[in-house]
Design a protein around this motif. Structure first.
Motif, short mmCIF file in Angstrom:
data_model
loop_
_atom_site.label_atom_id
_atom_site.label_comp_id
_atom_site.label_asym_id
_atom_site.label_seq_id
_atom_site.Cartn_x
_atom_site.Cartn_y
_atom_site.Cartn_z
N SER A 19 0.85 -1.19 0.00
CA SER A 19 0.00 0.00 0.00
C SER A 19 0.89 1.24 0.00
O SER A 19 1.52 1.55 1.03
N PRO A 20 0.98 1.96 -1.14
CA PRO A 20 1.83 3.17 -1.18
C PRO A 20 1.38 4.24 -0.19
O PRO A 20 2.21 4.96 0.38
N GLU A 21 0.06 4.32 0.04
CA GLU A 21 -0.44 5.34 0.96
C GLU A 21 0.06 5.07 2.39
O GLU A 21 0.48 5.98 3.10
N ASP A 22 -0.01 3.81 2.80
CA ASP A 22 0.41 3.46 4.16
C ASP A 22 1.90 3.15 4.26
O ASP A 22 2.43 2.98 5.37
N LYS A 23 2.55 2.97 3.10
CA LYS A 23 3.98 2.63 3.03
C LYS A 23 4.29 1.35 3.80
O LYS A 23 5.29 1.25 4.53
N GLU A 24 3.41 0.36 3.64
CA GLU A 24 3.64 -0.94 4.27
C GLU A 24 2.95 -2.03 3.46
O GLU A 24 2.09 -1.75 2.62
N MET A 25 3.34 -3.27 3.72
CA MET A 25 2.74 -4.39 3.00
C MET A 25 1.29 -4.59 3.42
O MET A 25 0.92 -4.29 4.55
N LYS A 26 0.52 -5.11 2.48
CA LYS A 26 -0.89 -5.34 2.76
C LYS A 26 -1.06 -6.59 3.64
O LYS A 26 -0.21 -7.48 3.64
N PRO A 27 -2.16 -6.65 4.41
CA PRO A 27 -2.37 -7.78 5.33
C PRO A 27 -2.30 -9.14 4.64
O PRO A 27 -1.76 -10.09 5.21
N SER A 28 -2.86 -9.26 3.44
CA SER A 28 -2.84 -10.55 2.74
C SER A 28 -1.43 -10.97 2.40
O SER A 28 -1.10 -12.17 2.43
N CYS A 29 -0.58 -10.01 2.08
CA CYS A 29 0.82 -10.31 1.78
C CYS A 29 1.57 -10.73 3.05
O CYS A 29 2.34 -11.68 3.04
N ILE A 30 1.31 -10.01 4.13
CA ILE A 30 1.93 -10.36 5.42
C ILE A 30 1.51 -11.77 5.85
O ILE A 30 2.34 -12.56 6.32
N LYS A 31 0.24 -12.08 5.65
CA LYS A 31 -0.27 -13.41 6.02
C LYS A 31 0.43 -14.50 5.22
O LYS A 31 0.84 -15.54 5.78
N ALA A 32 0.58 -14.29 3.92
CA ALA A 32 1.23 -15.29 3.08
C ALA A 32 2.70 -15.46 3.44
O ALA A 32 3.20 -16.59 3.56
N LEU A 33 3.40 -14.35 3.65
CA LEU A 33 4.82 -14.43 4.00
C LEU A 33 5.03 -15.01 5.40
O LEU A 33 6.04 -15.68 5.65
N THR A 34 4.09 -14.79 6.30
CA THR A 34 4.18 -15.38 7.64
C THR A 34 4.07 -16.90 7.55
O THR A 34 4.82 -17.63 8.22
#
Length: 627
Positions: A183-198
């Motif tokens: 998310s460029p606005e939040d400057k962080e990875m999206k929750p779905s991406c974090i979930k997959a990488l976790t």
């Protein structure tokens, strides 16, 4: 993962080709741009519309065939809607001096069409050779306003400025889109991406200590990129993390926070392909969902064949159990089981599983029970087993093409009967009987539970299956007991398709045996499936059965074993002798009653094997405690 150091690594992709659609107002230079790309020079004469061109895979940076389509509003054969439906990405072109008042209405019109097909967009200011100043200050606020816009580029067909780069960005936006990851606005990875990488982190954390040590990092690197990292490269990566966060490295290993930080850094530096390569290696599609091909690889099961786990699969499942059995008590507590299934999108085992397989006194699934449940799932629903193994990362950790490598398909049962031997390890026994005859008690007794323990089981947590091991002639086999609902008139072929049938009646109920007799005469009289009659609740007073023949006379008439006396109302765990006999009959259905009756070797062998198994399990438990 650490492509800071390996730019030559081949990147995994999901798409087989890329289709780029150029749209825009007339005279903005769409056709000139395509012709300049192909000929590497500005054309003297420009046609009204360029024909679709295909760039071969071997000359594109991503090694994917790329089709470029020049859309003209005068083309009556294909509408813009149809073209956007076929496109992978759209390139909206404008003049560099176009004002927002002119550009935004055109942009909105295109975005409406693209949103129907979820096609990303690149905004291009062409003919930059005609202006002295950059138009990026005008374009960037528009790009930031619409998330569908992947990037914006200034180019010139006349000066050949940024032409190759434009089509590279377009190809990259299709194969490695930013939208699902960041998310460029939040400057962080999206929750779905974090979930997959976790999930990927947990699978790669082979010892489940919460960090990726050097061996685990190198295995991960080889798995995703087919090349290990040099020791200095590993240290460099960890130093990058150390400089940016205090808890990214622990005990010289990478924590989950550090792992996620690295991927955020890759994305922020425009290296989306690094994260996408990892995600796709672990089975994810462009929507960050595990693909059907990954979870459900094709496995054809011929008729009259069954499915079992092979030796390598059991070793893998043993390692999974071992890494989550933190207290080394050879059982999985509720918290340990929950931790094991964190890589699943849902909890696959309900409370009924605890009453399907062996548990300890606390009701926790033991090592034997854990393997039994996996064996049961493989036997009854192999596709579900493949799905579960996919969530655990079986094919990745075992370096196999798919989870099907974990499954053995047994040969046709008819061949077993002809050869009078079997290589199978799992046998199904259907348990039938009138309501209240003691079927559920018999199933639970197989799991070592006496009547007192059974009374503590909640009715809504009961199971119609019980799976555990028995020993026949020194061989460990799995016996699956299946309680069939007592609807005599509606028994189907599936209710009777098994390796051995068990008919249960309550000796204290004078009307209980009649059901067994009717089932046998209607469905089993001419069957080749072995059958055993069990006289349950043998601790109670035996009542005379209201049937024309006594149970013993009925068995003699039909050449069956005499009724096997059974009770679960014992101080200790009930005897498993009947289950050993059921497994023996399932393995050797050709053996006559006299063969089994006159031979006591199977009993002595099974007792010896049981003692051997108990000793072996004790040694295994001792070894675990020393780790």
């Amino acid at each position: 993962m650490f492509v800071f150091y390996f730019d030559h690594i081949k990147v995994a992709t999901m798409r087989k080709d890329v289709r780029i659609l150029l749209v825009g107002e007339p005279k903005v230079g769409k056709t000139s741009l395509i012709m300049s790309l192909v000929s590497e020079e500005f054309p003297d004469e420009v046609p009204l519309r360029a024909e679709e061109i295909t760039i071969p895979a071997d000359v594109t940076p991503e090694r994917v065939p790329t089709h470029i389509v020049d859309y003209s509003g005068t083309d009556t054969c294909t509408s813009l809607y149809d073209e956007t439906h076929m496109a992978c990405i759209a390139v909206l072109m404008s003049m560099p001096q176009a004002s927002p008042k002119v550009l935004i209405p055109l942009l909105l019109n295109v975005l409406i069409l693209l949103s129907c097909h979820r096609v990303p967009l690149i905004l291009v200011g062409n003919k930059s050779d005609l202006v002295e100043h950059s138009s990026m200050e005008t374009i960037l606020p528009i790009m930031n306003q619409y998330s569908e816009i992947e990037t914006c580029v200034e180019c010139s067909a006349k000066n050949l400025k940024n032409i190759s780069e434009l089509f590279y960005y377009a190809q990259k936006a299709v194969l490695h889109p930013t939208g699902p990851l960041y998310s460029p606005e939040d400057k962080e990875m999206k929750p779905s991406c974090i979930k997959a990488l976790t999930r990927i982190f947990k699978i790669s954390d082979l010892d489940n200590d919460g960090i990726l040590n050097d061996n685990e990092l190198n295995f991960f690197q080889r798995t995703c990129f087919n090349i290990p990292l040099a020791p200095q490269a590993l240290e460099d990566v960890k130093n990058v993390v150390r400089k940016n966060m205090s808890d990214g490295v622990k005990d010289n290993g990478l924590t989950l926070k550090g792992f996620l930080f690295l991927h955020t850094l890759f994305i922020q530096r425009g290296r989306h392909e690094t994260t996408w390569t990892v995600l796709r290696r672990f089975g994810y599609d462009d929507d960050l969902e595990l693909t059907q091909e990954y979870l459900f690889p094709l496995l054809k099961i011929p008729p009259d064949c069954t499915t079992e786990l092979n030796h390598n699969a059991y070793l893998f499942l043993q390692s999974v159990f071992d890494k989550h059995d933190k207290d080394r008590d050879c059982a999985l507590s509720p918290d340990e089981l929950k931790d094991l299934f964190k890589v699943f999108p849902y909890m696959p085992w309900g409370p009924d599983v605890n009453n399907t397989v062996c548990t300890n006194e606390q009701g926790w699934i033991t090592y034997q029970g854990y393997l039994s449940q996996w064996t049961l799932t493989t036997y009854l629903d192999v596709q579900r087993c493949l799905e579960y193994l996919g969530y655990l990362g079986y094919s990745i950790i075992q370096e196999q093409e798919s989870q099907t490598a974990a499954v053995t398909i047994t040969r046709n049962k008819r061949i077993d009967l002809q050869k009078k031997q079997t290589q199978r390890s799992v046998f199904l026994c259907n348990v039938l009987g009138a309501r209240g005859s003691g079927k559920s008690g018999f199933l639970q007794a197989f799991l070592g539970r006496n009547l007192a323990r059974q009374k503590r089981i909640r009715e809504d947590h009961m199971s119609y299956y019980a799976m555990s091991t028995t020993y026949v002639y020194g061989q460990e086999k799995y016996l699956l007991l299946h309680e069939v609902l007592p609807d005599f008139e509606f028994l189907s072929e599936a209710d009777l398709a098994c390796d051995v049938v068990c008919l249960v009646y309550d000796i204290s109920n004078p009307r209980s045996f009649e059901y067994c007799a009717k089932v046998y005469k209607k469905h089993l009289l001419d069957s080749k499936t072995p059958c055993v009659i069990i006289a349950a609740k043998s601790d109670l007073h035996e009542a005379r059965q209201y049937y024309s023949l006594s149970p013993l006379d009925f068995c003699r008439k039909h050449k069956l074993h005499p009724p096997q006396m059974f009770t679960c109302n014992t101080d200790e765990a009930p005897s498993k002798d009947i289950c050993t006999k059921l497994t023996t009959m399932a393995m050797y259905p050709h053996m006559t009653q006299a063969d089994l009756k006159n031979s006591t070797f199977w009993l002595r062998a099974s007792v010896g094997a049981t003692v051997f198994a108990v000793l072996g399990f004790a040694v295994y438990k001792a070894l675990l405690k020393h780790r």
